[in-house]
Design a protein around this motif. Structure first.
Motif, PDB file in Angstrom:
ATOM      1  N   GLU A   2      16.698  17.574  86.926  1.00  0.00           N
ATOM      2  CA  GLU A   2      17.956  17.367  86.198  1.00  0.00           C
ATOM      3  C   GLU A   2      17.721  16.652  84.867  1.00  0.00           C
ATOM      4  O   GLU A   2      18.468  16.872  83.906  1.00  0.00           O
ATOM      5  N   ALA A  15      20.875  10.768  86.918  1.00  0.00           N
ATOM      6  CA  ALA A  15      20.490   9.345  86.928  1.00  0.00           C
ATOM      7  C   ALA A  15      18.999   9.218  86.624  1.00  0.00           C
ATOM      8  O   ALA A  15      18.527   8.140  86.247  1.00  0.00           O
ATOM      9  N   SER A  23      18.863   2.024  99.266  1.00  0.00           N
ATOM     10  CA  SER A  23      18.216   1.938 100.596  1.00  0.00           C
ATOM     11  C   SER A  23      17.171   0.816 100.608  1.00  0.00           C
ATOM     12  O   SER A  23      15.961   1.076 100.671  1.00  0.00           O
ATOM     13  N   ILE A  65      11.249  13.768  98.557  1.00  0.00           N
ATOM     14  CA  ILE A  65      10.015  13.864  97.757  1.00  0.00           C
ATOM     15  C   ILE A  65       9.262  12.537  97.789  1.00  0.00           C
ATOM     16  O   ILE A  65       8.032  12.506  97.954  1.00  0.00           O
ATOM     17  N   ILE A  74      19.877  18.920  96.515  1.00  0.00           N
ATOM     18  CA  ILE A  74      19.098  20.122  96.174  1.00  0.00           C
ATOM     19  C   ILE A  74      19.292  21.204  97.236  1.00  0.00           C
ATOM     20  O   ILE A  74      19.252  22.403  96.927  1.00  0.00           O
ATOM     21  N   ALA A 122      11.214  10.918  91.268  1.00  0.00           N
ATOM     22  CA  ALA A 122      11.787  11.675  92.401  1.00  0.00           C
ATOM     23  C   ALA A 122      13.215  11.212  92.673  1.00  0.00           C
ATOM     24  O   ALA A 122      13.701  11.285  93.798  1.00  0.00           O
ATOM     25  N   GLY A 157      13.552   8.924  99.178  1.00  0.00           N
ATOM     26  CA  GLY A 157      14.074  10.276  99.382  1.00  0.00           C
ATOM     27  C   GLY A 157      13.025  11.222  99.955  1.00  0.00           C
ATOM     28  O   GLY A 157      11.905  10.812 100.284  1.00  0.00           O
ATOM     29  N   ALA A 186      14.448   2.671  94.402  1.00  0.00           N
ATOM     30  CA  ALA A 186      15.455   3.479  95.106  1.00  0.00           C
ATOM     31  C   ALA A 186      16.807   3.084  94.517  1.00  0.00           C
ATOM     32  O   ALA A 186      16.885   2.236  93.615  1.00  0.00           O
TER      33      ALA A 186
HETATM   34  N1  LIG Z   1      13.229  17.635  98.291  1.00  0.00           N
HETATM   35  C1  LIG Z   1      12.491  18.636  97.811  1.00  0.00           C
HETATM   36  O1  LIG Z   1      11.789  19.327  98.551  1.00  0.00           O
HETATM   37  C2  LIG Z   1      12.500  18.930  96.333  1.00  0.00           C
HETATM   38  C3  LIG Z   1      11.781  20.029  95.852  1.00  0.00           C
HETATM   39  C4  LIG Z   1      11.750  20.260  94.477  1.00  0.00           C
HETATM   40  C5  LIG Z   1      12.409  19.413  93.611  1.00  0.00           C
HETATM   41  N2  LIG Z   1      13.119  18.359  94.103  1.00  0.00           N
HETATM   42  C6  LIG Z   1      13.824  17.486  93.169  1.00  0.00           C
HETATM   43  O2  LIG Z   1      13.379  16.150  93.382  1.00  0.00           O
HETATM   44  C7  LIG Z   1      14.447  15.227  93.150  1.00  0.00           C
HETATM   45  C8  LIG Z   1      14.631  14.385  94.407  1.00  0.00           C
HETATM   46  O3  LIG Z   1      15.049  15.231  95.467  1.00  0.00           O
HETATM   47  P1  LIG Z   1      15.087  14.731  96.981  1.00  0.00           P
HETATM   48  O4  LIG Z   1      15.392  15.938  97.778  1.00  0.00           O
HETATM   49  O5  LIG Z   1      13.859  13.935  97.280  1.00  0.00           O
HETATM   50  O6  LIG Z   1      16.375  13.766  96.942  1.00  0.00           O
HETATM   51  P2  LIG Z   1      16.838  12.704  98.026  1.00  0.00           P
HETATM   52  O7  LIG Z   1      16.152  12.924  99.328  1.00  0.00           O
HETATM   53  O8  LIG Z   1      18.314  12.696  97.991  1.00  0.00           O
HETATM   54  O9  LIG Z   1      16.282  11.308  97.430  1.00  0.00           O
HETATM   55  C9  LIG Z   1      16.749  10.834  96.216  1.00  0.00           C
HETATM   56  C10 LIG Z   1      16.059   9.530  95.829  1.00  0.00           C
HETATM   57  O10 LIG Z   1      16.658   9.075  94.602  1.00  0.00           O
HETATM   58  C11 LIG Z   1      17.291   7.797  94.808  1.00  0.00           C
HETATM   59  N3  LIG Z   1      18.542   7.825  94.062  1.00  0.00           N
HETATM   60  C12 LIG Z   1      19.676   8.512  94.388  1.00  0.00           C
HETATM   61  N4  LIG Z   1      20.619   8.318  93.445  1.00  0.00           N
HETATM   62  C13 LIG Z   1      20.085   7.476  92.529  1.00  0.00           C
HETATM   63  C14 LIG Z   1      20.588   6.881  91.359  1.00  0.00           C
HETATM   64  N5  LIG Z   1      21.839   7.099  90.948  1.00  0.00           N
HETATM   65  N6  LIG Z   1      19.762   6.086  90.644  1.00  0.00           N
HETATM   66  C15 LIG Z   1      18.499   5.840  91.068  1.00  0.00           C
HETATM   67  N7  LIG Z   1      17.959   6.365  92.195  1.00  0.00           N
HETATM   68  C16 LIG Z   1      18.751   7.185  92.915  1.00  0.00           C
HETATM   69  C17 LIG Z   1      17.522   7.686  96.305  1.00  0.00           C
HETATM   70  O11 LIG Z   1      17.622   6.321  96.685  1.00  0.00           O
HETATM   71  P3  LIG Z   1      18.513   5.886  97.985  1.00  0.00           P
HETATM   72  O12 LIG Z   1      17.727   6.319  99.189  1.00  0.00           O
HETATM   73  O13 LIG Z   1      18.643   4.431  97.873  1.00  0.00           O
HETATM   74  O14 LIG Z   1      19.816   6.627  97.852  1.00  0.00           O
HETATM   75  C18 LIG Z   1      16.261   8.390  96.840  1.00  0.00           C
HETATM   76  O15 LIG Z   1      15.164   7.529  96.762  1.00  0.00           O
HETATM   77  C19 LIG Z   1      15.665  16.088  92.803  1.00  0.00           C
HETATM   78  O16 LIG Z   1      15.770  16.180  91.418  1.00  0.00           O
HETATM   79  C20 LIG Z   1      15.331  17.457  93.380  1.00  0.00           C
HETATM   80  O17 LIG Z   1      15.959  18.503  92.683  1.00  0.00           O
HETATM   81  C21 LIG Z   1      13.170  18.097  95.429  1.00  0.00           C
END
Ligand SMILES: NC(=O)c1ccc[n+]([C@@H]2O[C@H](COP(=O)([O-])OP(=O)(O)OC[C@H]3O[C@@H](n4cnc5c(N)ncnc54)[C@H](OP(=O)(O)O)[C@@H]3O)[C@@H](O)[C@H]2O)c1
Length: 396
Positions: free
Chosen positions: A125, A104, A41, A17, A211, A99, A15, A38
Motif C-alpha cells: 500500500e 499506515a 498487540s 508476514i 489482504i 510488514a 502480523g 506493532a
Molecule cells: N500475509 C501475507 O501472506 C502477505 C503476502 C503478500 C503481501 N502482504 C502484505 O504485507 C502487509 C502485511 O500483511 P499481513 O497479512 O501480515 O497483515 P496482518 O497480519 O494484519 O499484520 C499487520 C501488522 O501491521 C501492524 N499494524 C496494523 N495496523 C497498523 C497501523 N495503523 N500502524 C502500524 N502498524 C499497524 C499490526 O500490528 P497489531 O498486531 O498490533 O495490529 C501487525 O503487526 C500488507 O501490506 C499485505 O498486503 C502480505
C-alpha cells in the motif's frame, strides 16, 4: 558470506508476514534482529522482543505502549508514529522489513528510504499510495526496495537474471498471477450474498484479514499491478494479470525473442521473505520442494473483470495517475474495514471505491504532504459513501 550478521528491523512483526519473518530470522546466523514494531498487540510484541533479545520496540498505538513498558522494564518501548520513526532512524539497521498493513505503512517507508536504509517491502500500500515519490526517494538516497510480495519477488529475480545476462531492453511484458480467490467462477448475483467467513476462506494462501479480503475482490491484484509498475518501471499496458488457481507460477517475464521466463514454487511466504532478507545471497530453507509430476496440471484463465470490478478500478486509477492510486487505496481500506465490521455487503466494496474515485479529482503528485491530504480526504468521502451502498444482506 557476510562478515557480520545483517541487522534487521521488522515493522508489523505481530502480523502474518512479521511472524513468518521471525521464523526465517530464527533459522539464520546471518541475520540479527535489532527492533520490532506493532500497532497495539503489545503482549505478543514484548514476547517476541524477549525471545530474540531485542532491546527496543515501538507501538504506533501510544496507549498500548504504557502497559508494554510496565511489563517489560528491561527494554525500551517507543510510542506513537513518532516512536516508530525514531525506532527506524536510530536502529542502525541494514534492512527494514515493512510488514505493516495499509497506508499506515507509508510514513515508515519514507522514514526508511529517507535514511538510505534498504527496504524489504511487504506493505504494497505504501508504494501504491506513494508511487513515484517513493521510488524517487529511494533513488535519491541510494536505498534499495526489495519486494516481499510473492509475485514481485518472482519478477525481481527473473528481471535481475535477464538484465545481468542480456542487458536492458529485452523485456516485453510482465505477468502476475492471481489465485482468483474463494469466489472464482461465481456470478455477480451470487457475490451479493457472500459472508465475511466466505471471503476470509482463501484457497491457497494464509494471510492477514485485509489482504485476504483484497484477494477475494481481486483488488489485491490491482494494488500489485501498481506496485509492479513502480518497482520495475514497466508501463501498465505491458503488465498482465492472469488467474492461476494453483498459485504455483508466481510471475512471468516475456522476452523479445518470444521466450517466457516463469518463477515457480509452492505458495509459502517464507520463500520471498527469505529472499528479501538475505538479498543478494540465497539460503537453504526447510520448505516443501516442488514436484511437478505430483501437481499434475497447472491451469490459467482470464480475469472476470465484470464480476470482479476492483481490478478495473485499479487500472483506471493507475491510468489517471497522480493522487488517484492513493485515493483508490484509501477508499479500499475504508470499504474493506466496513465489510469486515459487518456494515456493508461484499459487492459494496467496489461501489464505495468507485464512488470515491468519481467524487475526488486526482491531482499531480508533488510532495508527500499532498498524499497524506489525499488519503485523509478519500477516507472522509469513502466513509460518507458507506451509507449510500448495498447493506449486508438479510440472512434470516
Ligand atoms: N500475509 C501475507 O501472506 C502477505 C503476502 C503478500 C503481501 N502482504 C502484505 O504485507 C502487509 C502485511 O500483511 P499481513 O497479512 O501480515 O497483515 P496482518 O497480519 O494484519 O499484520 C499487520 C501488522 O501491521 C501492524 N499494524 C496494523 N495496523 C497498523 C497501523 N495503523 N500502524 C502500524 N502498524 C499497524 C499490526 O500490528 P497489531 O498486531 O498490533 O495490529 C501487525 O503487526 C500488507 O501490506 C499485505 O498486503 C502480505
Amino acid at each position: 558470506m557476510m562478515s557480520r550478521p545483517r541487522r534487521i528491523l521488522i515493522l508489523g512483526s505481530t502480523g502474518s508476514i512479521g511472524v513468518q519473518a521471525l521464523s526465517v530470522i530464527g533459522q539464520s546466523e546471518e541475520l540479527e534482529l535489532v527492533g520490532l514494531s506493532a500497532r497495539s498487540s503489545w503482549e505478543t510484541l514484548v514476547e517476541q522482543a524477549r525471545a530474540f533479545g531485542v532491546e527496543r520496540v515501538a507501538l504506533s498505538d501510544a496507549q498500548a505502549a504504557e502497559p508494554a513498558a510496565a511489563a517489560w522494564p528491561d527494554g525500551e518501548v517507543l510510542a506513537g508514529s513518532e516512536g516508530v520513526a525514531e525506532l527506524i532512524v536510530e536502529s542502525g539497521a541494514d534492512l527494514v522489513l515493512n510488514a505493516i498493513v495499509g497506508s499506515a505503512g507509508l510514513g515508515p517507508t519514507i522514514a526508511t528510504l529517507g535514511e538510505g536504509i534498504d527496504l524489504a517491502l511487504a506493505n504494497k500500500e505504501s508504494l501504491v499510495a506513494g508511487g513515484e515519490l517513493v521510488t524517487a526517494l529511494a533513488q535519491a538516497t541510494g536505498a534499495q526496495i526489495i519486494p516481499v510480495d510473492s509475485e514481485h519477488a518472482a519478477l525481481h529475480q527473473l528481471i535481475a537474471a535477464e538484465r545481468a545476462t542480456a542487458g536492458p531492453g529485452t523485456i516485453e511484458r510482465l505477468t502476475i498471477t492471481a489465485s482468483g480467490g474463494p469466489f472464482r467462477g461465481m456470478s455477480s448475483q451470487q457475490l451479493q450474498s457472500v459472508s465475511i467467513a466466505d471471503a476470509l476462506a482463501h484457497p491457497t494462501w494464509e494471510m492477514g484479514g485485509k489482504i485476504t479480503i483484497d484477494s477475494s475482490t481481486l483488488m489485491n491484484k490491482g494494488l500489485e499491478l501498481i506496485e509492479a509498475h513502480h518497482l520495475f518501471d514497466v508501463p501498465y499496458d505491458r503488465i498482465d494479470v492472469v488467474v492461476h488457481p494453483q498459485s504455483i507460477v508466481h510471475g512471468c517475464v516475456a522476452l523479445c525473442d518470444g521466450a517466457v521466463l516463469a518463477h515457480l514454487g509452492h505458495p509459502d511466504m517464507r520463500v520471498p521473505i527469505a529472499y528479501a532478507l538475505h538479498h543478494p545471497e540465497r539460503v537453504e530453507l526447510p520448505v516443501v520442494r516442488l514436484d511437478l509430476a505430483a501437481i499434475g496440471s497447472l491451469t490459467f484463465e482470464p480475469v472476470d473483470l465484470e464480476t470482479f470490478p476492483c481490478l478495473g478500478l485499479a487500472r483506471a486509477a493507475a491510468a489517471a495517475g497522480g493522487t488517484a492510486p492513493c485515493i483508490l487505496n484509501a477508499a479500499n481500506e475504508v470499504a474493506v474495514h466496513a465489510f469486515l465490521a459487518g456494515r456493508i455487503a461484499f459487492t459494496a466494496i467496489a461501489e464505495v471505491i468507485e464512488a470515491t474515485l468519481a467524487t475526488i479529482e486526482a491531482r499531480p503528485l508533488a510532495e508527500f504532504e499532498a498524499l497524506f491530504a489525499a488519503d485523509r480526504e478519500a477516507r472522509e468521502v469513502a466513509r460518507a459513501a458507506l451509507d449510500q451502498v448495498r447493506p449486508v444482506p438479510d440472512r434470516g
